[in-house]
Structure formats: C-alpha cells, structure tokens
Enzyme design. Structure first.
Site, PDB file in Angstrom:
ATOM      1  N   CYS A 100       0.690  -1.358   0.068  1.00 33.66           N
ATOM      2  CA  CYS A 100      -0.003   0.084  -0.017  1.00 33.66           C
ATOM      3  C   CYS A 100       0.873   1.248  -0.021  1.00 33.66           C
ATOM      4  O   CYS A 100       1.802   1.364   0.741  1.00 33.66           O
ATOM      5  CB  CYS A 100      -0.825   0.153   1.136  1.00 33.66           C
ATOM      6  SG  CYS A 100      -2.193  -1.273   1.378  1.00 33.66           S
ATOM      7  N   ARG A 126       4.264  -0.144  -4.673  1.00 35.16           N
ATOM      8  CA  ARG A 126       3.747  -0.591  -3.286  1.00 35.16           C
ATOM      9  C   ARG A 126       2.602  -1.621  -3.585  1.00 35.16           C
ATOM     10  O   ARG A 126       2.397  -2.232  -2.461  1.00 35.16           O
ATOM     11  CB  ARG A 126       3.843   0.489  -2.359  1.00 35.16           C
ATOM     12  CG  ARG A 126       4.948   1.445  -2.226  1.00 35.16           C
ATOM     13  CD  ARG A 126       5.001   2.371  -1.278  1.00 35.16           C
ATOM     14  NE  ARG A 126       4.711   1.631   0.048  1.00 35.16           N
ATOM     15  CZ  ARG A 126       5.790   1.600   0.927  1.00 35.16           C
ATOM     16  NH1 ARG A 126       6.934   2.058   0.584  1.00 35.16           N
ATOM     17  NH2 ARG A 126       5.524   1.060   2.081  1.00 35.16           N
ATOM     18  N   TRP A 172      -2.363  -2.937  -1.810  1.00 37.58           N
ATOM     19  CA  TRP A 172      -2.123  -4.175  -2.126  1.00 37.58           C
ATOM     20  C   TRP A 172      -2.959  -4.825  -0.867  1.00 37.58           C
ATOM     21  O   TRP A 172      -3.042  -4.685   0.272  1.00 37.58           O
ATOM     22  CB  TRP A 172      -0.786  -4.407  -1.488  1.00 37.58           C
ATOM     23  CG  TRP A 172      -0.173  -5.919  -1.878  1.00 37.58           C
ATOM     24  CD1 TRP A 172       0.098  -6.457  -3.135  1.00 37.58           C
ATOM     25  CD2 TRP A 172      -0.093  -7.001  -0.697  1.00 37.58           C
ATOM     26  NE1 TRP A 172       0.413  -7.785  -2.923  1.00 37.58           N
ATOM     27  CE2 TRP A 172       0.328  -8.256  -1.571  1.00 37.58           C
ATOM     28  CE3 TRP A 172      -0.475  -6.962   0.608  1.00 37.58           C
ATOM     29  CZ2 TRP A 172       0.425  -9.504  -1.008  1.00 37.58           C
ATOM     30  CZ3 TRP A 172      -0.254  -8.384   1.245  1.00 37.58           C
ATOM     31  CH2 TRP A 172       0.180  -9.478   0.219  1.00 37.58           C
ATOM     32  N   ASN A 187      -2.414   1.778   5.521  1.00 37.76           N
ATOM     33  CA  ASN A 187      -1.326   0.669   5.212  1.00 37.76           C
ATOM     34  C   ASN A 187      -1.314  -0.248   6.399  1.00 37.76           C
ATOM     35  O   ASN A 187      -0.744   0.402   7.354  1.00 37.76           O
ATOM     36  CB  ASN A 187      -0.035   1.324   4.554  1.00 37.76           C
ATOM     37  CG  ASN A 187       0.891   0.419   4.425  1.00 37.76           C
ATOM     38  OD1 ASN A 187       0.735  -0.893   4.295  1.00 37.76           O
ATOM     39  ND2 ASN A 187       2.096   0.741   4.412  1.00 37.76           N
ATOM     40  N   GLY A 188      -1.154  -1.447   6.224  1.00 32.95           N
ATOM     41  CA  GLY A 188      -0.862  -2.234   7.476  1.00 32.95           C
ATOM     42  C   GLY A 188      -1.858  -3.195   7.561  1.00 32.95           C
ATOM     43  O   GLY A 188      -2.867  -3.612   6.905  1.00 32.95           O
ATOM     44  N   GLU A 235      18.758 -16.703  -6.893  1.00 38.71           N
ATOM     45  CA  GLU A 235      18.303 -15.303  -7.222  1.00 38.71           C
ATOM     46  C   GLU A 235      17.874 -15.414  -8.785  1.00 38.71           C
ATOM     47  O   GLU A 235      16.784 -15.006  -9.074  1.00 38.71           O
ATOM     48  CB  GLU A 235      19.290 -14.304  -7.258  1.00 38.71           C
ATOM     49  CG  GLU A 235      19.371 -13.094  -7.683  1.00 38.71           C
ATOM     50  CD  GLU A 235      17.903 -12.276  -7.126  1.00 38.71           C
ATOM     51  OE1 GLU A 235      17.464 -12.643  -6.141  1.00 38.71           O
ATOM     52  OE2 GLU A 235      17.791 -11.221  -7.552  1.00 38.71           O
ATOM     53  N   LYS A 294      13.982 -14.468  -9.867  1.00 41.70           N
ATOM     54  CA  LYS A 294      13.684 -13.459 -10.864  1.00 41.70           C
ATOM     55  C   LYS A 294      12.711 -14.111 -11.890  1.00 41.70           C
ATOM     56  O   LYS A 294      11.577 -13.452 -12.175  1.00 41.70           O
ATOM     57  CB  LYS A 294      14.850 -12.826 -11.531  1.00 41.70           C
ATOM     58  CG  LYS A 294      15.690 -12.109 -10.795  1.00 41.70           C
ATOM     59  CD  LYS A 294      15.271 -10.643 -10.569  1.00 41.70           C
ATOM     60  CE  LYS A 294      14.507 -10.542  -9.244  1.00 41.70           C
ATOM     61  NZ  LYS A 294      15.449 -10.275  -8.112  1.00 41.70           N
ATOM     62  N   GLU A 344       8.835 -14.603 -10.151  1.00 39.22           N
ATOM     63  CA  GLU A 344       8.128 -13.591  -9.850  1.00 39.22           C
ATOM     64  C   GLU A 344       7.866 -12.580 -11.243  1.00 39.22           C
ATOM     65  O   GLU A 344       6.711 -11.933 -11.162  1.00 39.22           O
ATOM     66  CB  GLU A 344       8.923 -12.623  -8.839  1.00 39.22           C
ATOM     67  CG  GLU A 344      10.093 -12.031  -9.237  1.00 39.22           C
ATOM     68  CD  GLU A 344      10.585 -10.925  -8.124  1.00 39.22           C
ATOM     69  OE1 GLU A 344      11.820 -10.538  -8.015  1.00 39.22           O
ATOM     70  OE2 GLU A 344       9.836 -10.549  -7.254  1.00 39.22           O
ATOM     71  N   HIS A 397      21.221 -35.796  -5.610  1.00 40.13           N
ATOM     72  CA  HIS A 397      20.546 -36.379  -4.260  1.00 40.13           C
ATOM     73  C   HIS A 397      19.148 -36.315  -4.626  1.00 40.13           C
ATOM     74  O   HIS A 397      18.283 -36.313  -3.799  1.00 40.13           O
ATOM     75  CB  HIS A 397      20.909 -35.464  -3.001  1.00 40.13           C
ATOM     76  CG  HIS A 397      22.409 -35.662  -2.678  1.00 40.13           C
ATOM     77  ND1 HIS A 397      22.942 -36.774  -2.191  1.00 40.13           N
ATOM     78  CD2 HIS A 397      23.666 -34.619  -3.016  1.00 40.13           C
ATOM     79  CE1 HIS A 397      24.215 -36.613  -2.110  1.00 40.13           C
ATOM     80  NE2 HIS A 397      24.509 -35.334  -2.354  1.00 40.13           N
ATOM     81  N   LYS A 404       6.129  -4.153  -4.026  1.00 34.67           N
ATOM     82  CA  LYS A 404       7.449  -3.924  -3.835  1.00 34.67           C
ATOM     83  C   LYS A 404       8.161  -3.871  -2.403  1.00 34.67           C
ATOM     84  O   LYS A 404       9.335  -4.387  -2.196  1.00 34.67           O
ATOM     85  CB  LYS A 404       7.829  -2.512  -4.311  1.00 34.67           C
ATOM     86  CG  LYS A 404       9.353  -1.849  -4.307  1.00 34.67           C
ATOM     87  CD  LYS A 404      10.098  -2.872  -5.075  1.00 34.67           C
ATOM     88  CE  LYS A 404      11.768  -2.462  -5.203  1.00 34.67           C
ATOM     89  NZ  LYS A 404      12.433  -3.516  -5.877  1.00 34.67           N
TER      90      LYS A 404
HETATM   91  O1  M6R Z   1      12.808  -4.220   0.646  1.00 38.07           O
HETATM   92  P1  M6R Z   1      13.590  -5.584   0.884  1.00 38.07           P
HETATM   93  O2  M6R Z   1      15.126  -5.562   0.280  1.00 38.07           O
HETATM   94  O3  M6R Z   1      13.484  -5.899   2.502  1.00 38.07           O
HETATM   95  O4  M6R Z   1      12.690  -6.600   0.133  1.00 38.07           O
HETATM   96  C1  M6R Z   1      12.840  -7.786   0.446  1.00 38.07           C
HETATM   97  C2  M6R Z   1      12.113  -8.885  -0.449  1.00 38.07           C
HETATM   98  O5  M6R Z   1      10.828  -8.650  -0.372  1.00 38.07           O
HETATM   99  C3  M6R Z   1      12.344  -8.463  -1.925  1.00 38.07           C
HETATM  100  O6  M6R Z   1      13.986  -8.807  -2.209  1.00 38.07           O
HETATM  101  C4  M6R Z   1      11.751  -9.414  -2.929  1.00 38.07           C
HETATM  102  O7  M6R Z   1      11.935 -10.702  -2.888  1.00 38.07           O
HETATM  103  C5  M6R Z   1      11.972  -8.942  -4.519  1.00 38.07           C
HETATM  104  N1  M6R Z   1      10.576  -8.484  -5.091  1.00 38.07           N
HETATM  105  C6  M6R Z   1      12.709  -9.533  -5.217  1.00 38.07           C
HETATM  106  O8  M6R Z   1      12.888  -9.362  -6.702  1.00 38.07           O
END
Ligand code: M6R
Length: 637
Positions: A2, A38, A97, A123-124, A506, A510, A513, A529, A632
């Site tokens: 949010c 956000r 969100w 927000n929250g 990573e 990527k 997501e 394994h 985000k």
């Molecule tokens: O703002 P932050 O670095 O604490 O966020 C952590 C994760 O939410 C963030 O890295 C998330 O995994 C990304 N969307 C990955 O691309």
C-alpha cells in the site's frame, strides 16, 4: 504494501468549477504514480473542498469528495476525468495491496465514517479489527466493506463527532488499535489539514514551501521537495500548508529527525526505458560505484564512519547472523562466503520471517546484519526487534533513508543504489553485496584478519566491478534473444556452487516473480541427491560456472554437473568467464562474463539472469514492473 500520500497546501485560488482537482489532486496522483509499485490492486483519493465557493476568510462549508476504483491507478484517473473533484487545500491518496477484503471498488481506500464527514487511508493490518467491528455493528454502525480499515474510519468519525479535534481523535483511536498501521485522515471540520499516524508501518513527512506532504516513502513527494522528517514509532503528525506538528500517541510533543533525500525526481523516472527494471539493471554499474564512494581515507584504508557503531562491539563479535528476505537474503548468502573467508567469523543467513521462531542463539557478541532495500520489510523489522531484545547488536544495510529498519537498528550502512521502483530487485542486490563486502573488509581490517595491502587489493577489485558489470550489459543481446526462444518453457532450472549457489537461487526467483513460470535454483552438488530426476529432454538449465581459478576442483565439478544434466537431455546455458574453454563440451550456449576474482563473480553472473527473466516476462506480454500478486515493499508479516 500500500502506498499512501497526503498533501496540505494553500487554499485554492481557482473556483471549484475551474480545472478539476487542481494542485491537490495533481500532487496526490503524482505521488500515487510513484508509489504504485507498493501495491496496485486498487487506488483512491479523498479531498476536502469548499462546498459552495470559497469567498470569505474561513471559506464556506466544506464537503468530502472520495473517488476510488479497483484495479490500476489508470482506472482511478479515468474515473476522475469522467467525474472531476474540486480543488482543495488538503487531499489524501492510496494505492492498495489487498489484505482484508478482495480488490473491489468497495474495499478500495479511502474509507469514510458513517456520517460521511471523514475519510481515512491505511497501510498495514489492524489485528484487533474483528472485535472492534463487532462492537460497532452491535451499536448499529453500518459497514460497506470487508476491510479492517473501515473500523478506523468509524472510530475516528465518532471521536470527532463527540467533540475531539482530528489530531486528538487520531491519538485516542490509535491507542486502541493493535497491529501495524499507517493512517492518514481528513475531515470536513478540519479543511486544509491532514492527520497521520504510524505504528510498525512507514510514514515520512515532506517539508515544502507553503505546502507539506506525507508519504509511505519519500518517492511520494520527491517531485516537490527533498527535505523530509522521519516519524518514529507510535507518533501522530498533523500537517497544514504552513505547519507540521508531531506528538506521541500519548500527546507528548516530539522533535523528529530531519534528513535530505540524496536523489531527485529524475532518478525515479523511467528515463527512456520501457520498464523501470530495464533502467535499474542498466544502473547497476553506478549502484556499485556509488556504494563504494567515499569509503577510503588518504592512506587507502577503509573508513565506515557512517556506521557509528562502537568498534569494540565489532572487535568482539564472535558470530554474524544475516537476516533478510527474498533477493536481499541471497545478497546475504553471497556475503557469507566473503565474510567468513576474510574475517574467520561464522556467518549464518536466516530468512527474517523464520528467525525469531527458531529461538536463535544470540548473545551480546552476536552481530545481526539486517539487509533490506526498502527498509520497511516487516519480517525484518520484527526479527530486528527480537535480536535486540536478546541483547544482540543490529547493523542495517539499507537503501532507503528515513526507513524503519535503519532507524530501529544500532547502526546503519547505506547502499547508494538510488530509488528502486520495479518490484523485482536488481540494482539493490548488487549494491547490497557491495555493502556487505565493505562491512566484511572493515571487520577484517579492524580485527587484524587482513593486512592493509590485502584490504586495498580487494577494494581495488570492487572498484573494478562497475566496468565489468557494464561489459555484461553491453553483451546482453544474446540473452535477450534466448529469452524469446525459451519464453514458452514450462520450467527452468539454475545450478551453482559456492557464491554461484545464491546466484542460482536469485535467477530462479527473478523468473518466478516476473514470468510466472516454474523455476528452481539448486546447489549443483545437490543435483544427484534428487533434483536431477526433474531433467527431461529439452529442459533448460542455467549453469553458473565458477572461474577455473576458484577453489580446488570447484570449476571441474560444476562443469561435470553441466555434463550430467546435458547427458539426460537438458539444454544447458552455461555462464562462464571469458577464456574458459573447458565449458564448451557441456554447453548448448555459453554466456560469457568478464574474468573477475572468485568472490566478485556474483556481481557479473547474476546480470544475464536478470535480463533473461525480464525478457521472458516481456515476451509473454506480462507487466515486468508490477508482477501479479506482489508489492515492492512487504510491510505486513
Ligand atoms: O525491501 P527488501 O529488500 O527488504 O525486500 C525483500 C524482498 O521482499 C525482495 O527482495 C523481493 O524478494 C523482491 N521482489 C525480489 O525481486
């Protein structure tokens, strides 16, 4: 999660029938556009405008105008164009969100009090909302949404109707709320005023010239001012065009910390790229270079003055625990290899949301390193609190000034990646690794684990990385083509060892997501394994091959792993350094990266994986910057 924007400015100089919305709406929509990353399930605005023109010192009667729509911000803008709201001296805006209640018009914020005189955005999560709602329902208060937020609208509206001013009402209501919340409210009896409150959720104040602003983060008002105030936990802020007053929930006055944002509005724009993510990928050389800037003294020794942590604490540290989530956790995982190697201190890497539930062993000699781009990830905030309660010291590595995580830590080391807007983290990852390496070298220097010339050598290697990353970017065309070829794949696997393992994780994150396809990263040694059973004819497998100069027989082992999957039908895309011809026999495609020292390799090997995921998503016609179901900044647990 949010995005929240508030604005208090001068009384409009145009009549309500003149251009719709005027400055107030322009400010709020601009803020929402910058905060849309956000959350993008719905968006809404509320303004308190004069109901019948505004002649006379106090203006006429005021009315509340609320417009909200499910879906992206563009839908709200269409609605406002179709049915304009008048200009006003105060406005609030929200991009959501969804947590409680699906993404519908009715559940979109703002929510209004039963008398229709107050609007609130949130927000929250209000954890005790069910009990509060039951009480209100019993008293006959009608509810129009399934949100937790609506209880706050009714409680605030009732407190003001009972005679409290909006600020007092906010303090009273907040004292009864449990959970995490940033709240902004406007009321027709307080035209030109926005009242905000925060607990466990972010809120910053922007100080303008004749106008003041509130935002979930500084992006909300960066186009208007770079002067800002941090709000602390359990504080209420009241802004008008010319004043900002902050108190605790108990009413005690507070002097918030002021800061100046070190980037400007242009940094938060797309700059000619189709996606923010593409722009941010291309900003990676600068993100690394800026994070390294100003960290050495005249003799070349590493100085981290901004840490402001007693060096005795760092000297006596006998264990480091990195806490973070998602990409930031993978940065921590990379850092573990370097810090253990340089400092001989054991490093654990823990997902922040698991940390406090496993009852970690923490002492006053434990240094907890909390890594976060946003500085607002609630899982990390809660883990920090737990660590500090247990007596550990917490050092934050963060990209966002004024954020909760550095504020609640004992010390902070900032990454200087600039604003990261795309939901998928890219440049923050490289900057986080860079900052972690600086921390590792600093500890090694302080504790005498490395000689001064050794520290200087590694610093020199780090300073060489922006050019190396640029080289990878300059060569990215081949990966872009490959992404279009593989866009219809059902699954993609990533293999790596040593620092290549977190890079594999990573790469898979990527792709999940952004492209919504099954992807998994494995430690290449683990393949035999179990995971090798996944491999079938045509299965794309990325293999991150370490330098032939790396430890022992690591290189040969990873090359063997590539051969093993290829022998079982996999299509192998091998990421290998220039001149490494040993990989040729095991690769369907070799993606070349410049030759760099072993511990620096993640900064280059991850780049083709970022580009690949972005291009697959793009080829599938997906929204690269705002993937489905995500936000985000994850400010709920
Ligand atoms: O703002 P932050 O670095 O604490 O966020 C952590 C994760 O939410 C963030 O890295 C998330 O995994 C990304 N969307 C990955 O691309």
């Amino acid at each position: 999660m949010c995005g929240i924007v508030g604005y208090a400015g001068p009384r409009p100089t145009v009549r309500p029938s003149d251009p719709a919305g005027g400055e107030a709406l322009a400010v709020v929509l601009e803020g929402l556009r910058r905060l849309e990353y956000r959350g993008y399930d719905s968006a809404g605005v509320a303004v308190v405008a004069e109901a019948d023109g505004h002649d006379g010192p106090g203006g006429g009667a005021h009315a509340l105008h609320v417009t909200k729509r499910a879906g992206r911000l563009a839908r709200l803008v269409e609605a406002l164009e179709a049915e304009p709201v008048p200009d006003a001296a105060a406005a609030i805006g929200h991009t959501r969100w969804a947590t409680h209640g699906g993404p519908t018009d009715a559940n979109a914020h703002p929510h209004t009090s039963a008398d229709g005189r107050l609007a609130v955005i949130h927000n929250g999560i209000i954890e005790n909302y069910a009990a509060l709602k039951a009480e209100l329902l019993e008293q006959g208060v009608p509810f129009t949404s399934q949100t937790d937020t609506e209880v706050v609208a009714h409680l605030l509206g009732r407190a003001v109707a009972a005679g409290a001013d909006l600020t007092t009402a906010m303090r009273e209501v907040c004292r009864d709320l449990e959970g995490a919340f940033t709240l902004l409210a406007v009321h027709v009896d307080a035209p030109g005023t926005v009242v905000g409150a925060r607990r466990n959720s972010p809120l910053v104040v922007g100080l303008g010239d004749g106008a003041n602003y509130l935002g979930s983060d500084v992006a909300a008002f960066i186009g208007r001012t770079r002067d800002a105030l941090e709000l602390g936990q359990d504080q209420v802020v009241t802004i008008t065009a010319t004043s900002v007053e902050v108190t605790g929930f108990d009413g005690a006055p507070v002097t918030p910390r002021a800061f100046t944002v070190d980037w400007d509005a242009a940094a938060a724009e797309k700059g000619g790229y189709q996606w923010y993510m593409d722009k941010e990928i291309h900003e990676q050389p600068k993100a690394v270079a800026d994070t390294l800037l100003g960290r050495t003294d005249a003799s070349g020794a590493l100085v981290l003055d901004e840490l402001r942590m007693d060096t005795a604490v760092l000297r006596r540290t006998d264990k480091i625990i990195v806490i973070a989530c998602g990409t930031a956790a993978y940065a921590g995982h990379v850092a573990k290899y370097a810090i253990e190697h340089w400092c001989r201190i054991p490093v654990e890497v823990e997902l922040a949301h698991e940390f406090r539930y496993r009852d970690p062993v923490l002492t006053e000699r434990t240094l907890v390193v909390a890594i976060s781009q946003s500085g607002e990830t609630m899982d990390v905030v809660m883990a920090i609190r737990h660590a500090r309660e247990q007596g550990a010291k917490v050092l934050a590595i963060c990209n966002t000034q004024g954020a909760t995580i550095p504020r609640e830590s004992d010390a902070a080391l900032y990454t200087h990646a600039g604003p990261e807007v795309a939901v998928a983290s890219t440049k923050a990852f490289l900057a986080q690794i860079t900052a972690c390496y600086l921390l590792g070298l600093y500890l090694a220097q302080l504790r005498g684990n490395m000689f001064a010339d050794e520290v200087r050598t590694v610093l020199g290697q780090l300073h060489g990385m922006p050019d190396a990353v640029q080289t990878v970017l300059d060569r990215s065309e081949e990966v872009r083509k490959l992404a279009h070829e593989l866009a219809d794949s059902k699954s993609v696997l990533f293999l790596g060892r040593h620092v290549g393992f977190p890079v594999a994780l990573e790469g898979a994150l990527k792709l999940k997501e952004l492209a919504y396809l099954h992807a998994e990263g494995f430690a290449a040694g683990e393949l035999k394994h179990g995971p090798i059973a996944l491999v079938e004819e045509g299965q794309p497998v990325f293999v991150i091959v370490p330098s032939p100069d790396s430890r022992d027989s690591l290189h040969a082992k990873v090359v063997s792993n590539a051969q093993e999957v290829r022998a079982r039908g996999a299509r192998t895309i091998v990421i290998a350094e220039d001149g490494d011809d040993a990989v040729l026999g095991s690769a369907d495609l070799v993606v070349r990266v410049p030759r760099v020292p072993t511990l620096m390799a993640p900064l280059v090997t991850v780049v083709p994986l970022q580009v690949f995921a972005m291009e697959v998503a793009s080829a599938k016609g997906l929204d690269v910057d705002q993937p489905r179901n995500l936000a985000k900044s994850v400010t709920v647990e």
